[in-house]
Design a protein around this motif. Structure first.
Motif, PDB file in Angstrom:
ATOM      1  N   LEU A   1       0.821  -1.207   0.000  1.00  0.00           N
ATOM      2  CA  LEU A   1       0.000   0.000   0.000  1.00  0.00           C
ATOM      3  C   LEU A   1       0.857   1.260   0.000  1.00  0.00           C
ATOM      4  CD1 LEU A   1      -2.737  -0.911   2.638  1.00  0.00           C
ATOM      5  CD2 LEU A   1      -2.915  -1.044   0.144  1.00  0.00           C
ATOM      6  N   GLY A   2       0.426   2.245  -0.767  1.00  0.00           N
ATOM      7  CA  GLY A   2       1.005   3.570  -0.666  1.00  0.00           C
ATOM      8  C   GLY A   2       0.338   4.342   0.459  1.00  0.00           C
ATOM      9  N   LEU A   3       0.693   5.614   0.605  1.00  0.00           N
ATOM     10  CA  LEU A   3       0.136   6.405   1.706  1.00  0.00           C
ATOM     11  C   LEU A   3      -1.376   6.590   1.560  1.00  0.00           C
ATOM     12  CD1 LEU A   3       2.912   9.129   2.138  1.00  0.00           C
ATOM     13  CD2 LEU A   3       2.440   7.160   3.602  1.00  0.00           C
ATOM     14  N   ASP A   4      -1.847   6.817   0.342  1.00  0.00           N
ATOM     15  CA  ASP A   4      -3.285   7.007   0.137  1.00  0.00           C
ATOM     16  C   ASP A   4      -4.048   5.718   0.445  1.00  0.00           C
ATOM     17  OD1 ASP A   4      -2.847   9.603  -0.598  1.00  0.00           O
ATOM     18  OD2 ASP A   4      -2.887   9.202  -2.756  1.00  0.00           O
ATOM     19  N   GLY A   5      -3.505   4.600  -0.016  1.00  0.00           N
ATOM     20  CA  GLY A   5      -4.145   3.314   0.251  1.00  0.00           C
ATOM     21  C   GLY A   5      -4.180   2.996   1.724  1.00  0.00           C
ATOM     22  N   TYR A   6      -3.098   3.339   2.421  1.00  0.00           N
ATOM     23  CA  TYR A   6      -3.053   3.099   3.864  1.00  0.00           C
ATOM     24  C   TYR A   6      -4.102   3.950   4.578  1.00  0.00           C
ATOM     25  CZ  TYR A   6      -1.424   3.028   8.685  1.00  0.00           C
ATOM     26  OH  TYR A   6      -1.363   2.896  10.049  1.00  0.00           O
ATOM     27  N   ALA A   7      -4.255   5.184   4.156  1.00  0.00           N
ATOM     28  CA  ALA A   7      -5.227   6.080   4.797  1.00  0.00           C
ATOM     29  C   ALA A   7      -6.642   5.521   4.696  1.00  0.00           C
ATOM     30  CB  ALA A   7      -5.143   7.464   4.163  1.00  0.00           C
ATOM     31  N   LEU A   8      -6.904   4.763   3.644  1.00  0.00           N
ATOM     32  CA  LEU A   8      -8.242   4.213   3.434  1.00  0.00           C
ATOM     33  C   LEU A   8      -8.423   2.815   4.032  1.00  0.00           C
ATOM     34  CD1 LEU A   8      -8.704   5.261  -0.314  1.00  0.00           C
ATOM     35  CD2 LEU A   8      -9.707   6.384   1.702  1.00  0.00           C
ATOM     36  N   ALA A   9      -7.346   2.266   4.618  1.00  0.00           N
ATOM     37  CA  ALA A   9      -7.391   0.873   5.074  1.00  0.00           C
ATOM     38  C   ALA A   9      -8.145   0.693   6.381  1.00  0.00           C
ATOM     39  CB  ALA A   9      -5.971   0.325   5.228  1.00  0.00           C
ATOM     40  N   GLY A  10      -8.380   1.779   7.113  1.00  0.00           N
ATOM     41  CA  GLY A  10      -9.135   1.695   8.365  1.00  0.00           C
ATOM     42  C   GLY A  10      -8.383   1.032   9.494  1.00  0.00           C
ATOM     43  N   ARG A  11      -7.068   1.187   9.505  1.00  0.00           N
ATOM     44  CA  ARG A  11      -6.260   0.571  10.554  1.00  0.00           C
ATOM     45  C   ARG A  11      -6.433   1.327  11.874  1.00  0.00           C
ATOM     46  NH1 ARG A  11      -3.431  -4.156  10.193  1.00  0.00           N
ATOM     47  NH2 ARG A  11      -1.547  -3.251  11.132  1.00  0.00           N
ATOM     48  N   PRO A  12      -6.391   0.619  13.029  1.00  0.00           N
ATOM     49  CA  PRO A  12      -6.394   1.310  14.319  1.00  0.00           C
ATOM     50  C   PRO A  12      -5.158   2.211  14.415  1.00  0.00           C
ATOM     51  CG  PRO A  12      -6.789  -1.036  14.610  1.00  0.00           C
ATOM     52  CD  PRO A  12      -6.370  -0.855  13.184  1.00  0.00           C
TER      53      PRO A  12
END
Length: 579
Positions: free
Chosen positions: A166-177
């Motif tokens: 994942l890139g930064l945008d993908g990570y932001a959308l991943a819903g991680r705690p």
């Protein structure tokens, strides 16, 4: 010739194989099928204690002995330096010492070091030994006030993001705690500042090594051709732990070839939080519709009652294998104990451990496992109180201890000038000069811990070939130091359930099996709870002959009463006993 048809030659512990067929005589029927299936996609589903390492090392050695493999064109991949060192040692002993056995990171780093000057020019960027310091500077740059614990969690999130592709945008959308009190936006900002600082200083972290090598193979046809010409046959151990990034790199190494053997057990997938994806193992037959699939379910480690408990725990789970005990000899059932408090539980375990040792069991054949590191302190104190030495796995590494570093240096220096003496005399003389003696000091504590470290080095002489010289012994010792291949220390092992994976002991105690610990309190949802189930399964299957599972009704400072873990009703055959 030994009972399995192998001709052994003393050569610093190496052995030669008499014939290809002799490599198969040590295997059971299913292991033999795995070893003889040398070409095409192969999936070995190997349950705990079923001899998977024996099967795959004999498979590789058999391929080399029959001429199906050229040793230098085989790559055996695993996930820890310790496991890679074990593979190399076994392959050397089987006559296949030319085979590369490495972690994914070590293989990629070696390739990166070779190709970077040719493709980019100059030396490759420096590899960061850890992310913490640079992350702290990134937090300052982003004007974020973050404590050390939160920085560690952010580092773990960076690793997860990269191995998940994942890139930064993908990570932001991943819903991680989010770690600590940070918002998702702040975490992403911190990731970006870290990456920016790293680029400015021309540094890579460990995940970048895999990412850059994958990118180089994808974008440079000459690199892809060279890599695929060098390695034509791949074997991946512990395949249930592979991440999307590692899978991508593996596919790039393979190209359009199909010479891949994977080995794994979906029931031992306990690193999903770090990006591991068991579906690559479970979907192998779908991706390779002509794959040969071999199931190893004959367990050679544990007694039948322990195996029965493990099977009950995993019954009906996706990909679970059904283990069968290799022996039907009478054996004790696993014991489930309930204690009123954590202190009572620790003292009860310590007393049982002491009784085992007094009955003749070696301390190093006993382990006490738990879910989180904070549980170890009360257990260590209880063991100290009854005079039993313990060692926390995952604490200070053996070769990083000051007394061990001093001993290795002193032994090495002495080996350059001393020759002709019996090996034990040379080693023991040096160790005595550092305070070691044949008799252990009484009681636990720092003095006893120091003696045990030096004694572990002394005991390596017992395993050395008769003709090994002092210089060869210290060569081997320094090799162990470089690969962190630790000798056995005469102490009870304390370890988290995660760090116990891949190990085994005669007697295993699993402490704190209550709701909130196993499963852990923050495990919510079916997948998270199932990972906790698999974690307990790993703990249970570490035991050879004796398994004791316990829990405490109350913590030392906790109000309210705990409940026993939901898993105990599945592994137990009777109501837990009170103590």
């Amino acid at each position: 010739m030994d009972s399995r048809g192998l001709v052994r030659r003393s050569d610093r512990g190496r052995s030669l194989v008499n014939s290809p067929e002799s490599l198969l005589t040590a295997l059971d029927d299913d292991q033999r099928v795995a070893a003889e299936t040398l070409l095409g996609p192969v999936c070995v589903l190997a349950g705990a204690g079923t001899g998977k390492t024996r099967a795959i090392t004999h498979r590789i050695a058999y391929g080399v002995a029959t001429g199906a493999y050229t040793p230098t064109r085989v790559m055996a991949l695993t996930f820890t330096s310790r496991a890679a060192a074990e593979l190399r040692g076994r392959l050397r002993a089987l006559g296949a010492g030319g085979v590369a056995a490495r972690t994914f990171h070590a293989a990629a780093l070696s390739q990166l070091g070779y190709f970077w000057p040719l493709v980019v020019g100059g030396n490759a960027p420096e590899i960061l030994p850890a992310k913490g310091r640079l992350l702290g500077q990134a937090a300052e740059r982003a004007r974020l006030k973050v404590d050390t614990a939160t920085l560690r969690d952010v580092a773990a999130e960076i690793e997860w993001r990269k191995v998940s592709g994942l890139g930064l945008d993908g990570y932001a959308l991943a819903g991680r705690p989010t770690p600590g009190s940070l918002t998702t936006e702040q975490v992403v900002e911190l990731h970006a500042a870290y990456e920016s600082l790293k680029d400015e200083r021309r540094q890579f972290d460990f995940e970048d090594v895999l990412l850059v090598m994958a990118g180089m193979i994808e974008s440079e046809p000459s690199v892809a051709m060279h890599v695929r010409e060098q390695y034509r046959f791949f074997v991946v151990d512990e395949y249930q732990d592979v991440s999307p990034l590692q899978q991508r790199l593996l596919e790039l190494w393979l190209g359009d070839r199909r010479e891949l053997c994977v080995v794994g057990d979906a029931s031992q997938t306990i690193y999903s939080f770090a990006g591991a994806r068991a579906e690559y193992l479970l979907d192998f037959e779908r991706r390779y519709d002509d794959a040969a699939v071999v199931r190893l379910e004959q367990n050679y480690r544990s007694t039948a009652p322990i195996i029965d408990a493990a099977n009950r725990l995993m019954r009906g789970r996706s990909g679970a294998l059904t283990l069968h005990a290799a022996t039907t000899a009478p054996a004790d059932d696993p014991v489930i104990l309930r204690y009123p408090s954590d202190v009572a539980e620790a003292r009860g375990i310590a007393q049982r451990v002491l009784e085992l040792i007094n009955a003749g069991e070696r301390p190093e054949s006993i382990a006490i496992l738990y879910r989180v590191n904070s549980q170890s302190a009360v257990i260590e104190r209880a063991l100290d109180d009854v005079g039993v030495s313990s060692r926390v796995r995952g604490g200070a590494r053996f070769f990083e201890q000051p007394e061990v570093k001093q001993a290795v240096m002193t032994l090495r220096a002495a080996s350059l000038t001393i020759s002709g003496e019996p090996l034990f005399k040379s080693v023991s003389d040096v160790l005595r000069s550092l305070g070691w003696s044949h008799e252990a000091p009484e009681g636990p504590g720092a003095v006893r811990a120091r003696w045990e470290s030096l004694n572990a080095i002394a005991r390596l002489v017992d395993d050395a070939p008769p003709e090994m010289t002092f210089r060869q012994f210290t060569d081997d010792l320094m090799s162990r130091q470089a690969t962190q291949h630790e000798p056995t220390v005469e102490a009870v092992t304390l370890a988290t359930l995660h760090s116990a994976k891949g190990l085994e002991w005669e007697s295993v105690f699993i402490a704190g099996v209550s709701e909130g610990l196993v499963p852990i309190s923050y495990a919510t949802g079916f997948e998270a709870i199932d990972e906790e189930r698999r974690l307990l399964y790993v703990g249970i299957t570490r035991a050879r002959r004796r398994l004791v599972v316990s829990w405490a009704e109350q913590g030392d400072r906790q109000r309210g009463v705990r409940e026993s873990s939901r898993f105990l009703t599945e592994i137990g055959t009777r109501t837990p006993r009170s103590r």
